[in-house]
Design an enzyme around this catalytic site. Structure first.
Site, PDB file in Angstrom:
ATOM      1  N   ASN A 148     -19.818  76.126  47.758  1.00 47.13           N
ATOM      2  CA  ASN A 148     -20.292  75.522  46.517  1.00 47.13           C
ATOM      3  C   ASN A 148     -19.276  74.524  45.975  1.00 47.13           C
ATOM      4  O   ASN A 148     -18.081  74.654  46.201  1.00 47.13           O
ATOM      5  CB  ASN A 148     -20.575  76.601  45.480  1.00 47.13           C
ATOM      6  CG  ASN A 148     -21.653  77.554  45.954  1.00 47.13           C
ATOM      7  OD1 ASN A 148     -22.426  77.197  46.840  1.00 47.13           O
ATOM      8  ND2 ASN A 148     -21.696  78.748  45.407  1.00 47.13           N
TER       9      ASN A 148
ATOM     10  N   ASP B 284     -19.356  73.745  42.660  1.00 51.92           N
ATOM     11  CA  ASP B 284     -19.517  73.842  41.198  1.00 51.92           C
ATOM     12  C   ASP B 284     -18.287  74.340  40.441  1.00 51.92           C
ATOM     13  O   ASP B 284     -18.283  74.344  39.205  1.00 51.92           O
ATOM     14  CB  ASP B 284     -20.734  74.734  40.879  1.00 51.92           C
ATOM     15  CG  ASP B 284     -20.668  76.091  41.569  1.00 51.92           C
ATOM     16  OD1 ASP B 284     -19.574  76.668  41.673  1.00 51.92           O
ATOM     17  OD2 ASP B 284     -21.728  76.588  42.012  1.00 51.92           O
TER      18      ASP B 284
ATOM     19  N   HIS C 121     -16.617  72.576  50.995  1.00 51.80           N
ATOM     20  CA  HIS C 121     -17.360  71.315  50.891  1.00 51.80           C
ATOM     21  C   HIS C 121     -16.857  70.434  49.759  1.00 51.80           C
ATOM     22  O   HIS C 121     -17.593  69.616  49.223  1.00 51.80           O
ATOM     23  CB  HIS C 121     -18.861  71.592  50.744  1.00 51.80           C
ATOM     24  CG  HIS C 121     -19.464  72.193  51.984  1.00 51.80           C
ATOM     25  ND1 HIS C 121     -20.538  73.048  51.954  1.00 51.80           N
ATOM     26  CD2 HIS C 121     -19.116  72.080  53.288  1.00 51.80           C
ATOM     27  CE1 HIS C 121     -20.833  73.425  53.202  1.00 51.80           C
ATOM     28  NE2 HIS C 121     -19.982  72.855  54.021  1.00 51.80           N
TER      29      HIS C 121
ATOM     30  N   CYS D 286     -15.309  52.366  39.587  1.00 53.45           N
ATOM     31  CA  CYS D 286     -13.874  52.494  39.348  1.00 53.45           C
ATOM     32  C   CYS D 286     -13.393  51.248  38.593  1.00 53.45           C
ATOM     33  O   CYS D 286     -14.105  50.236  38.544  1.00 53.45           O
ATOM     34  CB  CYS D 286     -13.208  52.609  40.706  1.00 53.45           C
ATOM     35  SG  CYS D 286     -11.433  52.537  40.743  1.00 53.45           S
TER      36      CYS D 286
ATOM     37  N   CYS E  69     -11.392  49.204  39.640  1.00 55.39           N
ATOM     38  CA  CYS E  69     -11.246  48.129  40.628  1.00 55.39           C
ATOM     39  C   CYS E  69     -12.611  47.537  40.996  1.00 55.39           C
ATOM     40  O   CYS E  69     -12.689  46.577  41.758  1.00 55.39           O
ATOM     41  CB  CYS E  69     -10.539  48.647  41.878  1.00 55.39           C
ATOM     42  SG  CYS E  69     -11.608  49.522  43.037  1.00 55.39           S
TER      43      CYS E  69
ATOM     44  N   ASN F 255     -27.527  89.454  49.662  1.00 53.89           N
ATOM     45  CA  ASN F 255     -28.542  88.390  49.660  1.00 53.89           C
ATOM     46  C   ASN F 255     -29.907  89.058  49.467  1.00 53.89           C
ATOM     47  O   ASN F 255     -30.152  90.117  50.022  1.00 53.89           O
ATOM     48  CB  ASN F 255     -28.499  87.660  51.027  1.00 53.89           C
ATOM     49  CG  ASN F 255     -29.144  86.293  50.998  1.00 53.89           C
ATOM     50  OD1 ASN F 255     -30.257  86.140  50.494  1.00 53.89           O
ATOM     51  ND2 ASN F 255     -28.466  85.307  51.538  1.00 53.89           N
ATOM     52  N   PRO F 256     -30.801  88.478  48.681  1.00 51.53           N
ATOM     53  CA  PRO F 256     -32.137  89.078  48.545  1.00 51.53           C
ATOM     54  C   PRO F 256     -32.962  88.976  49.825  1.00 51.53           C
ATOM     55  O   PRO F 256     -33.957  89.690  49.992  1.00 51.53           O
ATOM     56  CB  PRO F 256     -32.806  88.262  47.432  1.00 51.53           C
ATOM     57  CG  PRO F 256     -31.779  87.345  46.889  1.00 51.53           C
ATOM     58  CD  PRO F 256     -30.626  87.289  47.844  1.00 51.53           C
TER      59      PRO F 256
END
Ligand code: NAD
Ligand code: ZN
Length: 248
Positions: A103, A105, A120, A149, A151, A214-215
């Site tokens: 993740n 986040d 990641h 940016c 620049c 996990n479900p």
């Protein structure tokens, strides 16, 4: 189910080194939709296509509008759930060393885990495609898309798009952690995105016990994982922690 909770509490208490591998499912209870399966944002388009580096390079405006802007809104609001909090508590108890997460986040760090490998990358910052300068996402001016940016270069998330390489350091350290741990918790990942999905295999081959939360069953279930605790990550982690606190 109760038996498996007890078993997991026992396995975690008895282990010398525990690692966790988390995927999008770990953050669903924080209101962040996964890429696969039901829910919100992603049902409108194919994230695999939009979140591919080729799409971004071809049409950064489209990817900013379809994916990145919406992601920022969702992530701005998101708070750690009982899964993140449970993993932070496990670390506090000395029962978890490292979280490897797919993740972007930042919720594991927000919950309090101190050793988080961001497989990641992260959405917390953006970087310039021209000069490579980094900027905190919350400071980025979104009034013009794509944001730029100083620049003049286009900004992109400091995260890995599909079709891009995993940061070498993250890959190297994850392999090390997978090799060294004797229990790996695999939480909320469908285990189809490589090479992250390889980490439980590496751990298993090095003799670790693999506990899935996990479900749904996944590609790892019954083959790589020793057992699957079927259920939402937050609820299951809360139950495991309650069981462990009883055993202290
Ligand atoms: P995925 O979307 O492929 O799979 C999500 C998994 O979560 C599924 O196996 C599903 O059964 C499970 N799940 C659903 N509800 C759950 C719950 N309440 N508790 C636990 N598990 C639950 O996710 P993935 O395998 O992580 O791969 C997708 C890629 O997309 C990842 O590489 C990740 O980087 C990225 N992604 C990240 C975020 C984020 O940062 N929060 C969100 C979406 C996608
Ligand atoms: Zn720049």
């Amino acid at each position: 189910m109760d038996d498996l909770i007890k078993k997991a509490a026992k396995d975690l208490t008895g282990a010398k080194m525990v690692a966790a591998l988390t995927g999008a499912g770990a953050s669903i209870e924080s209101g962040i939709p996964p890429f696969r399966g039901k829910g919100g944002l992603w049902e409108k388009f194919d994230p695999m296509e939009v979140a591919h580096i080729d799409s971004f390079l071809q049409d950064p405006v489209k990817v900013w509008n379809l994916l990145i802007k919406g992601m920022k809104d969702v992530l701005d609001q998101a708070q750690p759930n009982d899964c993140h909090k449970g993993l932070a508590r496990l670390e506090e108890l000395g029962r978890l060393q490292t979280v490897i997460t797919q993740n972007i986040d930042g919720l594991h760090q927000l919950a309090g885990n101190t050793d988080v490998i961001e497989f990641h990358g992260t959405f917390a910052s953006q970087r310039c495609m021209e000069c490579n300068a980094h900027m905190e996402t919350r400071r980025v001016d979104m009034s013009e898309i794509p944001p730029r940016c100083h620049c003049g270069g286009i900004l992109r998330p400091n995260a890995v798009f599909f079709g891009e390489m995993i940061p070498q350091e993250a890959l190297w350290r994850s392999r090390q952690v997978a090799t060294d741990c004797d229990v790996m918790l695999v939480i909320g990942t469908s285990a189809v995105v490589q090479p992250a999905a390889l980490m439980p295999v590496v751990a298993k081959e090095s003799g670790a016990k693999i506990i899935e939360i996990n479900p749904e069953s996944t590609l790892l279930t019954g083959d790589i994982s020793d057992y699957l605790i079927k259920g939402p990550a937050g609820e299951v982690m809360k139950d495991i922690l309650a069981q462990m606190e009883k055993m202290l």
